[in-house]
Scaffold this motif. Structure first.
Motif, PDB file in Angstrom:
ATOM      1  N   ALA A 166       0.838  -1.201   0.000  1.00 36.27           N
ATOM      2  CA  ALA A 166       0.000   0.000   0.000  1.00 36.27           C
ATOM      3  C   ALA A 166       0.874   1.253   0.000  1.00 36.27           C
ATOM      4  O   ALA A 166       0.559   2.250  -0.665  1.00 36.27           O
ATOM      5  CB  ALA A 166      -0.917  -0.002   1.215  1.00 36.27           C
ATOM      6  N   GLU A 167       2.006   1.184   0.743  1.00 37.68           N
ATOM      7  CA  GLU A 167       2.943   2.322   0.763  1.00 37.68           C
ATOM      8  C   GLU A 167       3.541   2.560  -0.621  1.00 37.68           C
ATOM      9  O   GLU A 167       3.646   3.702  -1.076  1.00 37.68           O
ATOM     10  CB  GLU A 167       4.067   2.062   1.765  1.00 37.68           C
ATOM     11  N   LYS A 168       3.943   1.484  -1.288  1.00 36.65           N
ATOM     12  CA  LYS A 168       4.540   1.607  -2.621  1.00 36.65           C
ATOM     13  C   LYS A 168       3.582   2.274  -3.596  1.00 36.65           C
ATOM     14  O   LYS A 168       3.980   3.044  -4.472  1.00 36.65           O
ATOM     15  CB  LYS A 168       4.931   0.222  -3.150  1.00 36.65           C
ATOM     16  N   GLU A 169       2.307   1.944  -3.446  1.00 35.76           N
ATOM     17  CA  GLU A 169       1.291   2.483  -4.360  1.00 35.76           C
ATOM     18  C   GLU A 169       0.673   3.776  -3.830  1.00 35.76           C
ATOM     19  O   GLU A 169      -0.263   4.305  -4.433  1.00 35.76           O
ATOM     20  CB  GLU A 169       0.211   1.424  -4.589  1.00 35.76           C
ATOM     21  N   ASP A 170       1.181   4.240  -2.672  1.00 39.49           N
ATOM     22  CA  ASP A 170       0.730   5.490  -2.058  1.00 39.49           C
ATOM     23  C   ASP A 170      -0.796   5.517  -1.886  1.00 39.49           C
ATOM     24  O   ASP A 170      -1.478   6.459  -2.268  1.00 39.49           O
ATOM     25  CB  ASP A 170       1.173   6.697  -2.900  1.00 39.49           C
ATOM     26  N   ARG A 171      -1.318   4.439  -1.293  1.00 39.94           N
ATOM     27  CA  ARG A 171      -2.763   4.358  -1.082  1.00 39.94           C
ATOM     28  C   ARG A 171      -3.047   3.882   0.339  1.00 39.94           C
ATOM     29  O   ARG A 171      -2.144   3.524   1.098  1.00 39.94           O
ATOM     30  CB  ARG A 171      -3.404   3.411  -2.095  1.00 39.94           C
TER      31      ARG A 171
END
Length: 459
Positions: free
Chosen positions: A92-97
């Motif tokens: 989720a962090e990688k996809e900024d969501r």
């Protein structure tokens, strides 16, 4: 004074005190009986591990392995439906969501959502947040409570009156109710908090309208803050906390309570209210407040927070019951399952440090980090405890809430708002596969007594 007059008198406070002192004698049980009858106190084995009371596919809390009969410490793992919490959060962090709504879908329905599924989950929770007409005024504002958790439990029970279904519900009905309550918990929490502030703190009530475009974490910050302003990083940090708290296995105190209540055949509102009441206890959901109180005590008695020797000396006093609340406990350290690490604490510490960097509160996080690093050795040298001890999520969650401007009265209610997801998932599993009332046995050690007629009993 006649006998009749004595019978008509009420029980006074002094009588109650004396009766309670006698009760202590009647209720006191020699600890030797627990060993004699191999009683698992607290449903715990002698090594501290939990008695296996059920089987679940929902969540695994993994903190050690048994190797040739001995418990071997490992890095902690929190696994939802087979997926590690670290993987869920890192992706989720990688996809900024955000991740909480994804966790809701995963725990309730058993699989990860695709983009369309996740969009529907977000929309469903948004649509369900609105309370029934008049509920806020009639059920919350008219009867505020000093304790938000008590008000949450009462509000959940009251919502039962607003549904038009029988007590015997289909699984689909159960899921509708679960989604409704997951969506409404933050709204009930905020309403209870505002009513409490107005009634007991002489403060103004500030009731913001709901914003349909906000997710759960954003909605909470938006409702609590007067100016409704928050950054995406702040909302994402709260979102991670909600994801952490969504579940922690079927054996944790409040979830087990929910499963026990469910096994009796009671309705979902009664089962979830029971879970809220169990979570309220300071040995369960209220632990993070204890960490904040301990932190305040350390700061008040120390000139140099970053002095390792000074901090160590004060922690020794705490362990010797000479400081803080006299309990001898360093709150936020240790866990029933985790040994080398609590994965929630590891991730939360990293994320919190990122957001706190350069701010005044960074010093407090550094102090907690020092407490975390010093405690294991001090517990060994002061108390002779050789057990592997790590920081748990409560070590940092309370200070994170403070950094986000969330009042301490809402720490445990926020926990409950997230844990409603786990309670619902475990209730569904109990309904589908349990099929038997949970009823452990208690060994009776009371001796037979000869009955004494009422007229012959001593006054």
């Amino acid at each position: 004074m006649t006998s009749q007059m004595i019978y008509n008198e009420s029980i006074e406070s002094s009588d109650i005190h004396n009766l309670c002192e006698k009760l202590k004698q009647y209720a006191s049980i020699d600890p030797g009986f627990y060993e004699r009858f191999d009683v698992k106190r607290g449903l715990r084995n002698a090594d501290g591990s939990g008695v296996v009371a059920g089987v679940t596919q929902i969540c695994n809390v993994h903190g050690y392995i048994i190797d040739e009969g001995e418990r071997q410490p490992i890095e902690g793992q929190l696994i939802y439906r087979g997926y590690h919490i670290n993987d869920l959060i890192e992706n989720a962090e990688k996809e900024d969501r955000f991740v909480f709504e994804e966790v809701v879908y995963l725990l309730l329905f058993g699989e990860l959502p695709n983009p369309a599924d996740l969009a529907r989950m977000n929309a469903s929770l948004s649509e369900r947040r609105e309370l029934p007409p008049g509920f806020l005024v009639d059920s919350i504002m008219q009867a505020p409570s000093k304790n938000i958790m008590n008000k949450l439990a009462r509000s959940i029970l009251t919502l039962y009156s607003y549904i038009d279904v029988d007590d015997v519900l289909s699984l689909e009905d159960e899921m509708e109710i679960a989604l409704d309550l997951i969506a409404k918990m933050p709204i009930l929490m905020d309403g209870a908090y505002q009513a409490k502030r107005h009634k007991y703190d002489n403060e103004s009530m500030i009731m913001h309208p709901l914003r349909s475009e906000e997710n759960t974490a954003e909605s909470i910050l938006s409702l609590i803050r007067v100016d409704r302003k928050y950054t995406k990083k702040e909302a994402q940090l709260l979102d991670i906390l909600l994801a952490f708290h969504a579940d922690h296995g079927g054996g944790n105190n409040s979830t087990f309570a929910c499963r026990v209540a469910t096994s009796s055949g009671t309705d979902p509102f009664a089962a979830y209210a029971s879970a809220i009441n169990f979570l309220k206890g300071p040995r369960h959901g209220g632990a993070n407040i204890k960490v904040i109180q301990m932190l305040d005590d350390i700061k008040a008695h120390m000139a140099h927070w970053d002095n390792e020797g000074e901090v160590a000396d004060y922690l020794k006093k705490i362990l010797k019951k000479e400081a803080n609340d006299g309990s001898g406990l360093i709150y936020g350290m240790g866990h029933a399952v985790y040994t080398l690490s609590d994965p929630r604490a590891v991730i939360l510490k990293r994320k919190a440090m990122e957001l706190a960097k350069g701010k005044e509160i960074e010093r407090e996080f550094q102090l907690l980090s020092l407490v975390e690093s010093l405690t294991p050795e001090l517990m060994h040298s002061v108390r002779g405890i050789d057990k592997v001890v790590c920081a748990n999520v409560d070590m940092y969650s309370g200070l994170v809430y403070c950094m986000l401007g969330i009042p301490d009265e809402l720490f445990t209610p926020l926990f409950a708002s997230a844990r409603m997801v786990g309670w619902a998932a475990h209730r569904m599993e109990e309904l589908i596969t349990g099929k038997r009332i949970i009823r452990p046995a208690y060994k009776t050690i009371a001796k037979p007594k000869k009955y004494v007629p009422l007229k012959d009993r001593e006054a």
